[in-house]
Design a protein around this motif. Sequence first.
Motif, short mmCIF file in Angstrom:
data_model
loop_
_atom_site.label_atom_id
_atom_site.label_comp_id
_atom_site.label_asym_id
_atom_site.label_seq_id
_atom_site.Cartn_x
_atom_site.Cartn_y
_atom_site.Cartn_z
N VAL A 18 0.62 -1.39 0.12
CA VAL A 18 0.21 0.05 0.09
C VAL A 18 0.92 1.38 0.22
CG1 VAL A 18 -1.59 1.23 1.06
CG2 VAL A 18 -2.06 -1.25 1.18
N GLY A 19 0.43 2.01 -0.92
CA GLY A 19 1.05 3.77 -1.22
C GLY A 19 0.39 5.03 -1.04
N THR A 20 0.64 5.81 -0.39
CA THR A 20 0.10 6.44 -0.55
C THR A 20 -0.55 6.92 -1.96
OG1 THR A 20 0.37 7.01 1.66
CG2 THR A 20 -0.54 9.08 0.40
N HIS A 21 -1.28 8.31 -2.73
CA HIS A 21 -1.50 8.79 -3.52
C HIS A 21 -1.20 10.34 -3.93
CE1 HIS A 21 -3.01 5.13 -6.31
NE2 HIS A 21 -2.23 5.25 -6.29
N THR A 22 0.30 10.93 -4.36
CA THR A 22 0.56 12.18 -3.97
C THR A 22 0.24 12.56 -5.14
OG1 THR A 22 2.62 11.75 -3.54
CG2 THR A 22 1.79 12.09 -1.78
N PRO A 23 0.36 14.23 -5.34
CA PRO A 23 0.49 14.89 -6.39
C PRO A 23 2.37 14.88 -7.34
CG PRO A 23 -0.71 16.27 -4.88
CD PRO A 23 -0.37 15.28 -4.14
N GLN A 24 3.33 14.71 -6.51
CA GLN A 24 4.39 13.91 -6.69
C GLN A 24 4.69 13.49 -5.95
OE1 GLN A 24 3.46 17.97 -5.84
NE2 GLN A 24 3.20 18.12 -8.38
N GLU A 25 6.34 12.85 -6.70
CA GLU A 25 6.73 11.50 -5.81
C GLU A 25 8.85 11.75 -6.01
OE1 GLU A 25 7.49 10.97 -3.17
OE2 GLU A 25 6.71 8.74 -2.50
N THR A 26 9.41 12.16 -4.98
CA THR A 26 10.69 11.96 -5.33
C THR A 26 11.01 10.92 -4.84
OG1 THR A 26 10.83 14.06 -5.50
CG2 THR A 26 13.60 12.76 -5.36
N ALA A 27 11.56 9.59 -5.73
CA ALA A 27 12.39 8.42 -4.69
C ALA A 27 13.38 8.47 -5.05
CB ALA A 27 11.70 7.09 -4.98
N TYR A 28 14.49 8.11 -4.32
CA TYR A 28 16.24 7.85 -4.98
C TYR A 28 16.42 6.41 -4.47
CZ TYR A 28 16.00 12.64 -3.70
OH TYR A 28 15.79 14.13 -3.03
N TYR A 29 16.70 5.79 -5.01
CA TYR A 29 17.79 4.27 -5.44
C TYR A 29 19.32 4.29 -4.57
CZ TYR A 29 14.07 3.94 -8.61
OH TYR A 29 13.13 3.86 -9.18
N SER A 30 19.34 3.65 -3.35
CA SER A 30 20.33 3.83 -2.62
C SER A 30 20.90 2.73 -3.17
CB SER A 30 19.70 2.32 -1.70
OG SER A 30 18.38 2.41 -1.16
N ASP A 31 21.90 2.35 -3.99
CA ASP A 31 21.95 1.74 -4.71
C ASP A 31 23.01 1.92 -6.06
OD1 ASP A 31 22.68 -0.17 -1.78
OD2 ASP A 31 20.89 -1.46 -3.19
N LEU A 32 21.96 3.13 -6.20
CA LEU A 32 22.77 3.57 -7.70
C LEU A 32 22.26 4.78 -8.10
CD1 LEU A 32 19.90 0.93 -10.07
CD2 LEU A 32 22.60 1.37 -9.57
N ASP A 33 23.26 5.24 -8.66
CA ASP A 33 22.96 7.20 -8.64
C ASP A 33 21.81 7.29 -9.60
OD1 ASP A 33 23.60 9.46 -8.66
OD2 ASP A 33 24.51 9.81 -9.64
N MET A 34 20.71 7.65 -9.07
CA MET A 34 19.80 7.13 -9.55
C MET A 34 18.78 7.67 -9.27
SD MET A 34 17.56 4.38 -11.96
CE MET A 34 16.54 3.49 -11.27
N MET A 35 17.81 8.48 -9.14
CA MET A 35 16.24 8.81 -8.40
C MET A 35 15.53 9.24 -9.74
SD MET A 35 17.06 13.18 -7.84
CE MET A 35 15.69 13.69 -7.77
N VAL A 36 14.19 9.08 -9.08
CA VAL A 36 12.88 9.26 -9.59
C VAL A 36 11.70 10.01 -9.57
CG1 VAL A 36 11.67 7.71 -9.24
CG2 VAL A 36 11.32 7.97 -10.91
N LYS A 37 11.31 11.46 -10.13
CA LYS A 37 10.86 12.44 -10.35
C LYS A 37 9.31 12.19 -10.72
CE LYS A 37 13.16 16.50 -8.67
NZ LYS A 37 12.73 16.63 -7.17
N THR A 38 8.47 12.00 -10.20
CA THR A 38 6.84 11.65 -10.84
C THR A 38 5.99 12.63 -10.36
OG1 THR A 38 7.91 9.24 -10.47
CG2 THR A 38 5.19 9.20 -10.61
N ASP A 39 5.21 12.89 -11.65
CA ASP A 39 3.59 14.38 -11.46
C ASP A 39 2.93 13.71 -12.69
OD1 ASP A 39 4.66 14.73 -13.74
OD2 ASP A 39 5.59 16.64 -12.65
N ALA A 40 2.26 14.27 -12.83
CA ALA A 40 0.91 13.97 -13.47
C ALA A 40 2.08 13.95 -15.05
CB ALA A 40 -0.32 15.60 -13.57
N GLY A 41 2.92 14.35 -15.51
CA GLY A 41 3.60 13.98 -16.47
C GLY A 41 4.38 12.94 -16.38
N GLY A 42 4.36 12.29 -15.55
CA GLY A 42 5.04 10.36 -15.60
C GLY A 42 6.20 11.01 -14.42
N SER A 43 6.64 10.05 -15.46
CA SER A 43 8.48 9.76 -14.49
C SER A 43 9.42 9.82 -15.51
CB SER A 43 8.35 8.44 -14.20
OG SER A 43 7.50 7.94 -13.26
#
Lengths: 161, 161
Positions: free
Chosen positions: B117-142
């Motif tokens: 289960v995960g909350t839906h929010t208008p924007q989200e940022t997630a960070y990947y612990s083992d890679l130099d990578m992040m993802v930003k998600t909003d209404a336009g996609g990821s």
Amino acid sequence: MPKLDLTRIDRRGGSGYPGKLAATMQGRSSQRLGPAGGLTQFGANLVRLEPGAMSSLRHYHMEQDEFVMVTEGTCTLVDDSGEHAMQPGDCAAFPAGDPNGHHLINKSDAPAAFLVVGTHTPQETAYYSDLDMMVKTDAGGSRFTRKDGSPLTAAQIGDDQ
Amino acid sequence: MPKLDLTRIDRRGGSGYPGKLAATMQGRSSQRLGPAGGLTQFGANLVRLEPGAMSSLRHYHMEQDEFVMVTEGTCTLVDDSGEHAMQPGDCAAFPAGDPNGHHLINKSDAPAAFLVVGTHTPQETAYYSDLDMMVKTDAGGSRFTRKDGSPLTAAQIGDDQ
């Protein structure tokens, strides 16, 4: 740590219902997993129903989505369309504002349990399908009234309140 | 009706990860129970992991609370503190903003499954612990980038992108 030790999370019985309605919650107990895990955006409660117990009075929420998964035993989902047996792994969803009042009853002779998730919102109104009762909840607490906002009647809540 | 017929809800595999990272999601599939039940405020996905599969790359969310319950088999929760075996009924909670990256891996030789289960929010940022990578998600996609916002490197995403 993220993995929850369920043996260390309080199991609470009782009821917030007014007067004699509180007795309808006998045999129901619940562990609040969300706050135990530091969550604030939604609740995740593991609810145990002894034989004959019910999850709540039949109701629906105006502001909060609700989701359940049965985890043990057999629960009977009662909603406007009748009764639906639910086994472990079976799920049900109740979108905010859908006026299909629902609750789970353990009609079996063995304990049953389910996980219930519900959004946290600043205010909430819930209506009870089989009673002239509603509840409004905000930061100040919960107020139970008749559906027109007037006080509950003595016949509804009995002499013990 | 509120009770969900899980046999009628699409099971999707695949991955939104860029380039060769998508292959890391082999053996993972998911049913989106929330939209199937009309929910909009949080997601509730039933995820199946074949032996050797993982839930996601290890990550944490900045805006969204996350909760999991294992429903079948054995999953290994990997987080900053190590590995934690999880059996059916075991739960874990991941509060928004807690930088303890996590994922579940099926290290057994039988299928495993969990509810997330995960909350839906208008924007989200997630960070990947083992890679130099992040993802930003909003209404336009990821949008996947390095953690400083620059494009992912060819070494990260391979020649197939």
